[in-house]
Every structure is written in structure tokens, then in C-alpha cells.
Design an enzyme around this catalytic site. Structure first.
Site, PDB file in Angstrom:
ATOM      1  N   PRO A  11     -10.345 -11.923  -9.397  1.00 45.30           N
ATOM      2  CA  PRO A  11      -9.541 -10.710  -9.439  1.00 45.30           C
ATOM      3  C   PRO A  11      -8.103 -10.906  -8.977  1.00 45.30           C
ATOM      4  O   PRO A  11      -7.816 -11.690  -8.073  1.00 45.30           O
ATOM      5  CB  PRO A  11     -10.283  -9.748  -8.498  1.00 45.30           C
ATOM      6  CG  PRO A  11     -11.134 -10.604  -7.637  1.00 45.30           C
ATOM      7  CD  PRO A  11     -11.461 -11.821  -8.461  1.00 45.30           C
ATOM      8  N   ASN A  12      -7.243 -10.178  -9.664  1.00 42.91           N
ATOM      9  CA  ASN A  12      -5.811 -10.095  -9.387  1.00 42.91           C
ATOM     10  C   ASN A  12      -5.027 -11.338  -9.796  1.00 42.91           C
ATOM     11  O   ASN A  12      -3.797 -11.324  -9.725  1.00 42.91           O
ATOM     12  CB  ASN A  12      -5.540  -9.764  -7.912  1.00 42.91           C
ATOM     13  CG  ASN A  12      -6.137  -8.433  -7.525  1.00 42.91           C
ATOM     14  OD1 ASN A  12      -5.935  -7.438  -8.225  1.00 42.91           O
ATOM     15  ND2 ASN A  12      -6.885  -8.401  -6.440  1.00 42.91           N
ATOM     16  N   ARG A  19       2.617 -10.851  -8.210  1.00 44.04           N
ATOM     17  CA  ARG A  19       1.929 -10.420  -6.992  1.00 44.04           C
ATOM     18  C   ARG A  19       2.313 -11.323  -5.828  1.00 44.04           C
ATOM     19  O   ARG A  19       2.055 -12.527  -5.856  1.00 44.04           O
ATOM     20  CB  ARG A  19       0.412 -10.498  -7.215  1.00 44.04           C
ATOM     21  CG  ARG A  19      -0.376 -10.179  -5.971  1.00 44.04           C
ATOM     22  CD  ARG A  19      -1.856 -10.413  -6.187  1.00 44.04           C
ATOM     23  NE  ARG A  19      -2.559 -10.147  -4.946  1.00 44.04           N
ATOM     24  CZ  ARG A  19      -3.577 -10.858  -4.518  1.00 44.04           C
ATOM     25  NH1 ARG A  19      -4.027 -11.864  -5.233  1.00 44.04           N
ATOM     26  NH2 ARG A  19      -4.160 -10.555  -3.386  1.00 44.04           N
ATOM     27  N   TYR A  24       1.921 -16.536  -3.401  1.00 49.43           N
ATOM     28  CA  TYR A  24       1.280 -17.142  -4.574  1.00 49.43           C
ATOM     29  C   TYR A  24       2.254 -17.807  -5.547  1.00 49.43           C
ATOM     30  O   TYR A  24       1.826 -18.405  -6.524  1.00 49.43           O
ATOM     31  CB  TYR A  24       0.457 -16.087  -5.316  1.00 49.43           C
ATOM     32  CG  TYR A  24      -0.605 -15.475  -4.429  1.00 49.43           C
ATOM     33  CD1 TYR A  24      -1.718 -16.209  -4.053  1.00 49.43           C
ATOM     34  CD2 TYR A  24      -0.473 -14.181  -3.945  1.00 49.43           C
ATOM     35  CE1 TYR A  24      -2.690 -15.662  -3.227  1.00 49.43           C
ATOM     36  CE2 TYR A  24      -1.449 -13.620  -3.120  1.00 49.43           C
ATOM     37  CZ  TYR A  24      -2.542 -14.365  -2.762  1.00 49.43           C
ATOM     38  OH  TYR A  24      -3.499 -13.820  -1.940  1.00 49.43           O
ATOM     39  N   ASN A  73     -11.302 -20.364  -8.971  1.00 45.56           N
ATOM     40  CA  ASN A  73     -10.486 -19.664  -7.993  1.00 45.56           C
ATOM     41  C   ASN A  73     -11.074 -18.255  -7.937  1.00 45.56           C
ATOM     42  O   ASN A  73     -10.674 -17.386  -8.710  1.00 45.56           O
ATOM     43  CB  ASN A  73      -9.013 -19.638  -8.391  1.00 45.56           C
ATOM     44  CG  ASN A  73      -8.149 -18.979  -7.331  1.00 45.56           C
ATOM     45  OD1 ASN A  73      -8.652 -18.266  -6.471  1.00 45.56           O
ATOM     46  ND2 ASN A  73      -6.858 -19.201  -7.413  1.00 45.56           N
ATOM     47  N   ALA A  76     -10.575 -12.937  -4.102  1.00 45.07           N
ATOM     48  CA  ALA A  76     -11.239 -12.134  -3.067  1.00 45.07           C
ATOM     49  C   ALA A  76     -12.759 -12.290  -3.081  1.00 45.07           C
ATOM     50  O   ALA A  76     -13.407 -12.136  -2.038  1.00 45.07           O
ATOM     51  CB  ALA A  76     -10.865 -10.664  -3.213  1.00 45.07           C
ATOM     52  N   ASP A  86     -24.743 -17.747  -5.595  1.00 46.30           N
ATOM     53  CA  ASP A  86     -26.062 -18.036  -6.156  1.00 46.30           C
ATOM     54  C   ASP A  86     -25.962 -18.622  -7.563  1.00 46.30           C
ATOM     55  O   ASP A  86     -26.701 -19.544  -7.913  1.00 46.30           O
ATOM     56  CB  ASP A  86     -26.927 -16.777  -6.166  1.00 46.30           C
ATOM     57  CG  ASP A  86     -27.452 -16.405  -4.786  1.00 46.30           C
ATOM     58  OD1 ASP A  86     -27.367 -17.240  -3.860  1.00 46.30           O
ATOM     59  OD2 ASP A  86     -27.948 -15.274  -4.643  1.00 46.30           O
ATOM     60  N   GLU A  97     -13.644 -25.627  -5.801  1.00 45.37           N
ATOM     61  CA  GLU A  97     -13.115 -24.330  -5.367  1.00 45.37           C
ATOM     62  C   GLU A  97     -11.616 -24.495  -5.159  1.00 45.37           C
ATOM     63  O   GLU A  97     -11.178 -25.444  -4.503  1.00 45.37           O
ATOM     64  CB  GLU A  97     -13.782 -23.895  -4.067  1.00 45.37           C
ATOM     65  CG  GLU A  97     -13.253 -22.595  -3.515  1.00 45.37           C
ATOM     66  CD  GLU A  97     -13.898 -22.209  -2.196  1.00 45.37           C
ATOM     67  OE1 GLU A  97     -13.565 -21.126  -1.692  1.00 45.37           O
ATOM     68  OE2 GLU A  97     -14.731 -22.981  -1.656  1.00 45.37           O
ATOM     69  N   HIS A  99      -7.821 -22.578  -4.246  1.00 44.14           N
ATOM     70  CA  HIS A  99      -7.019 -21.460  -3.737  1.00 44.14           C
ATOM     71  C   HIS A  99      -5.556 -21.870  -3.790  1.00 44.14           C
ATOM     72  O   HIS A  99      -5.201 -22.973  -3.361  1.00 44.14           O
ATOM     73  CB  HIS A  99      -7.417 -21.108  -2.302  1.00 44.14           C
ATOM     74  CG  HIS A  99      -8.830 -20.663  -2.189  1.00 44.14           C
ATOM     75  ND1 HIS A  99      -9.230 -19.392  -2.524  1.00 44.14           N
ATOM     76  CD2 HIS A  99      -9.942 -21.333  -1.818  1.00 44.14           C
ATOM     77  CE1 HIS A  99     -10.531 -19.286  -2.340  1.00 44.14           C
ATOM     78  NE2 HIS A  99     -10.991 -20.462  -1.923  1.00 44.14           N
ATOM     79  N   ILE A 100      -4.728 -20.999  -4.297  1.00 42.21           N
ATOM     80  CA  ILE A 100      -3.297 -21.277  -4.398  1.00 42.21           C
ATOM     81  C   ILE A 100      -2.671 -21.389  -3.014  1.00 42.21           C
ATOM     82  O   ILE A 100      -1.877 -22.279  -2.745  1.00 42.21           O
ATOM     83  CB  ILE A 100      -2.612 -20.192  -5.257  1.00 42.21           C
ATOM     84  CG1 ILE A 100      -3.123 -20.319  -6.702  1.00 42.21           C
ATOM     85  CG2 ILE A 100      -1.098 -20.299  -5.181  1.00 42.21           C
ATOM     86  CD1 ILE A 100      -2.736 -19.172  -7.593  1.00 42.21           C
ATOM     87  N   ARG A 106      -4.172 -18.213   6.867  1.00 42.06           N
ATOM     88  CA  ARG A 106      -3.993 -16.775   6.643  1.00 42.06           C
ATOM     89  C   ARG A 106      -4.872 -15.985   7.610  1.00 42.06           C
ATOM     90  O   ARG A 106      -5.474 -16.550   8.519  1.00 42.06           O
ATOM     91  CB  ARG A 106      -4.312 -16.468   5.185  1.00 42.06           C
ATOM     92  CG  ARG A 106      -3.350 -17.254   4.268  1.00 42.06           C
ATOM     93  CD  ARG A 106      -3.333 -16.859   2.862  1.00 42.06           C
ATOM     94  NE  ARG A 106      -3.049 -15.447   2.703  1.00 42.06           N
ATOM     95  CZ  ARG A 106      -3.351 -14.783   1.610  1.00 42.06           C
ATOM     96  NH1 ARG A 106      -3.933 -15.392   0.602  1.00 42.06           N
ATOM     97  NH2 ARG A 106      -3.064 -13.505   1.511  1.00 42.06           N
TER      98      ARG A 106
END
Length: 144
Positions: A11-12, A19, A24, A73, A76, A86, A97, A99-100, A106
């Protein structure tokens, strides 16, 4: 022919470039997709984004049957989705995995990722260029 690498975005992330660019960056998701395809070369890439948890789960299920690796990615959903965890636990190949931002620098609620429990590797804090690193790494992991 190699099975595709699934690059799944949560999301986003469709708002990348607009954003919170101080967190980001200014690179758009379309630019990230181009970077991934260029880095992958002839290796097929399924690049997708959704704001819907169930759609990400469905794409993970598709990758279980048709993919060689998953780069995810989850945004949230990293911190909330046992359903995504799962689904990822069923995937037989490498899972990266991504993440930017560096989630560990954070707020505390970003420090515990459920997805990390299924991940082969984690990339965080490299900005959008982390995607190219993830593509190269996924190919190396698949080729063994």
C-alpha cells in the site's frame, strides 16, 4: 526459460515520488519498475502494486506456482499482516523483503516486521536503488 521474479509492492507505494519524498525519495514506482526490468535483463519480471492485502496474498500464491523468487515491499503490511506471512511461508524459493527507508531508524512501530520471519534476506535503507540490488541478489540466489 527462467521463471519470473515477482516484485510485489504494498500500500501507498503507487504514491512514490510524491509521498514524503524526504523519506522515500523522488523516484516514482514506474521508474522503479523500469530499473527492475533493466537490471533483470532477459530474466522475466512480474512487477505489481496493490493497496489491497488479499491481492498481494493472491499474487504470492501465483508466485508459488509460477515464480522463481519474490521481492516484496509490503509497506505497512510488514507490521500487520499475518496473512502475507503465512502465504510467504509456502513459497519454496528465495524471498527478499525490501524497504526503501531504514525501518530500524524510524519509529518503534516500524521495527517488527512479520514478513522478516519468512524472508531469505532483507534490504532496507538503500532508497529506490535497493530494488536493483534485490533483483541482482534474487538472480544470484536462484542460480545458486
Amino acid at each position: 526459460m527462467n521463471k519470473p521474479i515477482y516484485v510485489l509492492n504494498g500500500p501507498n507505494l503507487n504514491r512514490l515520488g510524491k509521498r514524503e519524498p524526504h523519506i522515500y525519495g523522488k523516484t516514482t514506482l514506474a521508474e522503479v519498475e523500469s530499473m527492475c526490468r533493466e537490471t533483470a535483463g532477459d530474466w522475466p519480471v512480474e512487477f505489481r502494486q496493490s493497496n489491497r492485502e488479499y491481492e498481494l496474498v493472491d499474487w504470492i500464491h501465483e508466485a508459488i506456482d509460477e515464480g522463481s523468487a519474490i521481492i516484496i515491499n509490503p509497506a505497512a503490511y510488514s507490521f500487520t499482516s499475518i496473512a502475507i506471512l503465512d502465504a510467504l511461508k509456502m513459497f519454496p524459493g528465495p524471498i527478499i523483503e525490501l524497504h526503501i527507508s531504514n525501518i530500524h531508524r524510524r519509529e518503534a512501530h516500524y521495527h517488527k516486521s512479520y514478513v522478516s520471519l519468512a524472508a531469505t534476506a532483507i534490504i532496507a535503507g538503500l532508497g529506490a536503488r535497493g530494488y536493483a540490488t534485490a533483483i541482482r541478489s534474487a538472480i544470484e540466489l536462484v542460480e545458486g
